[in-house]
Motif scaffolding. Structure first.
Motif, PDB file in Angstrom:
ATOM      1  N   UNK A   6       0.821  -1.209   0.000  1.00 21.88           N
ATOM      2  CA  UNK A   6       0.000   0.000   0.000  1.00 21.88           C
ATOM      3  C   UNK A   6       0.854   1.259   0.000  1.00 21.88           C
ATOM      4  N   UNK A   7       2.006   1.233   0.661  1.00 20.27           N
ATOM      5  CA  UNK A   7       2.876   2.407   0.697  1.00 20.27           C
ATOM      6  C   UNK A   7       3.425   2.727  -0.689  1.00 20.27           C
ATOM      7  N   UNK A   8       3.863   1.706  -1.416  1.00 20.08           N
ATOM      8  CA  UNK A   8       4.377   1.924  -2.766  1.00 20.08           C
ATOM      9  C   UNK A   8       3.274   2.421  -3.693  1.00 20.08           C
ATOM     10  N   UNK A   9       2.101   1.837  -3.556  1.00 21.29           N
ATOM     11  CA  UNK A   9       0.972   2.273  -4.388  1.00 21.29           C
ATOM     12  C   UNK A   9       0.599   3.723  -4.080  1.00 21.29           C
ATOM     13  N   UNK A  10       0.658   4.102  -2.807  1.00 23.87           N
ATOM     14  CA  UNK A  10       0.342   5.475  -2.431  1.00 23.87           C
ATOM     15  C   UNK A  10       1.382   6.436  -3.000  1.00 23.87           C
ATOM     16  N   UNK A  11       2.663   6.052  -2.943  1.00 20.97           N
ATOM     17  CA  UNK A  11       3.720   6.908  -3.500  1.00 20.97           C
ATOM     18  C   UNK A  11       3.545   7.072  -5.004  1.00 20.97           C
ATOM     19  N   UNK A  12       3.157   5.987  -5.686  1.00 20.09           N
ATOM     20  CA  UNK A  12       2.944   6.055  -7.130  1.00 20.09           C
ATOM     21  C   UNK A  12       1.745   6.937  -7.460  1.00 20.09           C
ATOM     22  N   UNK A  13       0.708   6.845  -6.650  1.00 19.36           N
ATOM     23  CA  UNK A  13      -0.472   7.694  -6.854  1.00 19.36           C
ATOM     24  C   UNK A  13      -0.119   9.169  -6.680  1.00 19.36           C
ATOM     25  N   UNK A  14       0.683   9.464  -5.665  1.00 16.64           N
ATOM     26  CA  UNK A  14       1.112  10.855  -5.458  1.00 16.64           C
ATOM     27  C   UNK A  14       1.957  11.346  -6.635  1.00 16.64           C
ATOM     28  N   UNK A  15       2.823  10.452  -7.138  1.00 15.96           N
ATOM     29  CA  UNK A  15       3.656  10.852  -8.277  1.00 15.96           C
ATOM     30  C   UNK A  15       2.786  11.227  -9.467  1.00 15.96           C
ATOM     31  N   UNK A  16       1.813  10.381  -9.811  1.00 14.16           N
ATOM     32  CA  UNK A  16       0.982  10.660 -10.975  1.00 14.16           C
ATOM     33  C   UNK A  16       0.118  11.896 -10.774  1.00 14.16           C
ATOM     34  N   UNK A  17      -0.271  12.171  -9.555  1.00 13.41           N
ATOM     35  CA  UNK A  17      -1.043  13.383  -9.285  1.00 13.41           C
ATOM     36  C   UNK A  17      -0.212  14.629  -9.625  1.00 13.41           C
ATOM     37  N   UNK A 142      12.331  16.305  -6.398  1.00 17.47           N
ATOM     38  CA  UNK A 142      11.712  16.691  -5.128  1.00 17.47           C
ATOM     39  C   UNK A 142      10.743  15.611  -4.646  1.00 17.47           C
ATOM     40  N   UNK A 143       9.941  15.057  -5.559  1.00 22.80           N
ATOM     41  CA  UNK A 143       9.004  13.997  -5.184  1.00 22.80           C
ATOM     42  C   UNK A 143       9.744  12.768  -4.684  1.00 22.80           C
ATOM     43  N   UNK A 144      10.835  12.415  -5.371  1.00 26.58           N
ATOM     44  CA  UNK A 144      11.584  11.227  -4.970  1.00 26.58           C
ATOM     45  C   UNK A 144      12.270  11.438  -3.627  1.00 26.58           C
ATOM     46  N   UNK A 145      12.823  12.627  -3.423  1.00 27.59           N
ATOM     47  CA  UNK A 145      13.442  12.933  -2.141  1.00 27.59           C
ATOM     48  C   UNK A 145      12.415  12.861  -1.020  1.00 27.59           C
ATOM     49  N   UNK A 146      11.234  13.392  -1.254  1.00 25.13           N
ATOM     50  CA  UNK A 146      10.165  13.322  -0.259  1.00 25.13           C
ATOM     51  C   UNK A 146       9.754  11.876   0.005  1.00 25.13           C
ATOM     52  N   UNK A 147       9.678  11.078  -1.052  1.00 26.45           N
ATOM     53  CA  UNK A 147       9.288   9.666  -0.922  1.00 26.45           C
ATOM     54  C   UNK A 147      10.273   8.911  -0.042  1.00 26.45           C
ATOM     55  N   UNK A 148      11.576   9.067  -0.291  1.00 27.49           N
ATOM     56  CA  UNK A 148      12.566   8.326   0.481  1.00 27.49           C
ATOM     57  C   UNK A 148      12.718   8.889   1.892  1.00 27.49           C
ATOM     58  N   UNK A 149      12.491  10.190   2.068  1.00 26.81           N
ATOM     59  CA  UNK A 149      12.526  10.753   3.417  1.00 26.81           C
ATOM     60  C   UNK A 149      11.412  10.180   4.272  1.00 26.81           C
ATOM     61  N   UNK A 150      10.195  10.134   3.711  1.00 30.83           N
ATOM     62  CA  UNK A 150       9.069   9.539   4.440  1.00 30.83           C
ATOM     63  C   UNK A 150       9.301   8.055   4.686  1.00 30.83           C
ATOM     64  N   UNK A 151       9.895   7.378   3.716  1.00 34.42           N
ATOM     65  CA  UNK A 151      10.170   5.956   3.867  1.00 34.42           C
ATOM     66  C   UNK A 151      11.144   5.698   5.007  1.00 34.42           C
ATOM     67  N   UNK A 152      12.202   6.500   5.077  1.00 36.47           N
ATOM     68  CA  UNK A 152      13.170   6.339   6.156  1.00 36.47           C
ATOM     69  C   UNK A 152      12.551   6.673   7.499  1.00 36.47           C
ATOM     70  N   UNK A 153      11.702   7.696   7.540  1.00 30.79           N
ATOM     71  CA  UNK A 153      11.034   8.054   8.785  1.00 30.79           C
ATOM     72  C   UNK A 153      10.118   6.934   9.252  1.00 30.79           C
ATOM     73  N   UNK A 154       9.348   6.344   8.333  1.00 26.63           N
ATOM     74  CA  UNK A 154       8.451   5.254   8.701  1.00 26.63           C
ATOM     75  C   UNK A 154       9.234   4.028   9.136  1.00 26.63           C
ATOM     76  N   UNK A 155      10.353   3.739   8.458  1.00 23.45           N
ATOM     77  CA  UNK A 155      11.188   2.609   8.860  1.00 23.45           C
ATOM     78  C   UNK A 155      11.751   2.817  10.258  1.00 23.45           C
ATOM     79  N   UNK A 156      12.177   4.055  10.535  1.00 17.77           N
ATOM     80  CA  UNK A 156      12.719   4.343  11.861  1.00 17.77           C
ATOM     81  C   UNK A 156      11.642   4.198  12.932  1.00 17.77           C
TER      82      UNK A 156
END
Length: 376
Positions: A6-17, A142-156
């Motif tokens: 679901x996280x990957x799908x949400x990131x992809x949805x945000x990208x297309x938006x 910018x979108x990719x940086x935001x995606x990986x920042x959120x990913x690292x935060x959620x992993x932490x």
């Protein structure tokens, strides 16, 4: 760590938006510009609009495919920029002559001068094709940086949650070996004295307490009724050990359905036994109180559990932190992990009689009913 789909799908949805928003915004800006400028040159606006619509659709499709492909790829910004350049350079080389061809043959009023200066218009058109692609690259990074920042935060946060759950399990499963040793000695004494019924009752109480201690392997909270039954079983075992020297006074006025973490009351009862009847001669009265203060004040909205001896007062000095037993320190740590600052454990100096008060937020206990994983 395997992340939820679901996280990957949400990131992809945000990208297309944002991807669609960028290119449609660019097209709207171009439409506005051409609709105002072209009529002033006494030319038809439609060929220009059609040309830029086609170029934008090509950009939208190819960069959308590229962004979908590159979004989840782990790489540094410099590596990502290099990869985008490898894919976008051919697109740029395709769009520049395509744009010039369409404008020259279908939009501009062609003539000798127009064909003579074709190369000039081609060079002028390079920034008009390059700048939108550069803008898209900036937005994508910018979108990719935001995606990986959120990913690292959620992993932490997930790692911290797992560490907290592991620590809670360690604290909860630390059963005092002295309790088992003394209980088995008491059971042996009953058997030697041929007190079969008393020994059978002791085994049943020990079984009930251990069953409550070892259940809920996934940190599920338990009903208040079950926690009180486990406490009663524990104190019944202690009454077998100490006989008439231990007198219990139960005052349970909080009976509403609620959920709480298992084995919160037992460490307090254990220390009450240790600091009173196990150390003093003569009968000891222990008062066990469970109330929900309704009067406005500091304790309002809290479930209050108190265990105290007759000699204990409420105005004596606090138990020095350096002298608090390990089991009560572990209880304080559990409370902090589970409730933060919303719960409290008050311990008074046992030299003046044992007194311990546990306050738990009713709002959290009610919200946990029926039982469910808290996993805070």
């Amino acid at each position: 760590m395997i992340r939820p789909v679901n996280d990957s799908a949400l990131a992809l949805t945000r990208f297309w938006f944002w991807h669609l928003l960028y290119w449609l915004g660019y097209l709207l800006l171009k439409y506005t510009h051409l609709s105002l400028l072209i009529p002033l040159q006494q030319e038809a606006a439609f060929p220009y609009l059609a040309t830029y619509t086609l170029i934008t659709v090509i950009n939208l499709s190819l960069t959308g495919w590229l962004g979908t492909r590159e979004l989840a790829r782990p790489c540094t910004p410099a590596q990502q920029l290099q990869r985008l350049a490898v894919w976008l350079m051919p697109l740029l080389l395709l769009l520049i002559p395509l744009r010039q061809y369409l404008l020259t043959h279908y939009a501009m009023k062609s003539g000798p001068d127009m064909m003579t200066h074709w190369s000039h218009y081609l060079v002028v058109g390079i920034p008009l094709v390059l700048l939108p692609l550069c803008g898209w690259v900036a937005v994508f990074l910018l979108m990719k940086l935001n995606f990986f920042t959120l990913q690292q935060l959620e992993n932490r946060q997930q790692l911290l949650k797992q560490a907290r759950q592991a620590r809670l399990k360690v604290l909860r499963y630390q059963l005092n070996p002295h309790f088992m040793f003394n209980t088995l000695n008491a059971l042996n004494s009953l058997i030697v004295s041929r007190k079969g019924l008393a020994a059978e009752d002791l085994i049943q109480q020990l079984s009930a307490f251990l069953r409550h201690s070892l259940k809920n392997q996934d940190d599920q909270w338990v009903p208040l009724r079950e926690e009180l039954q486990a406490l009663e079983a524990y104190l019944a075992i202690q009454q077998v050990r100490f006989g008439e020297r231990l007198v219990l006074d139960w005052q349970l006025s909080a009976t509403k359905p609620m959920q709480l973490p298992p084995l919160l009351f037992q460490p307090m009862a254990e220390q009450a036994i240790l600091w009173t009847v196990a150390e003093q001669s003569g009968p000891i009265h222990l008062h066990i109180e469970l109330t929900e203060p309704c009067e406005p004040g500091e304790q309002a909205g809290m479930l209050q559990f108190i265990i105290r001896s007759d000699a204990a007062g409420t105005e004596t000095q606090l138990w020095p932190a350096s002298q608090v037993p390990a089991s009560l320190q572990q209880l304080q740590e559990r409370l902090e992990l589970l409730f933060g600052s919303r719960a409290s454990l008050t311990l008074l100096n046992p030299a003046f009689g044992f007194y311990a008060r546990l306050n738990l937020p009713l709002e959290v206990l009610y919200a946990a009913h029926p039982a469910r994983d808290r996993g805070r």
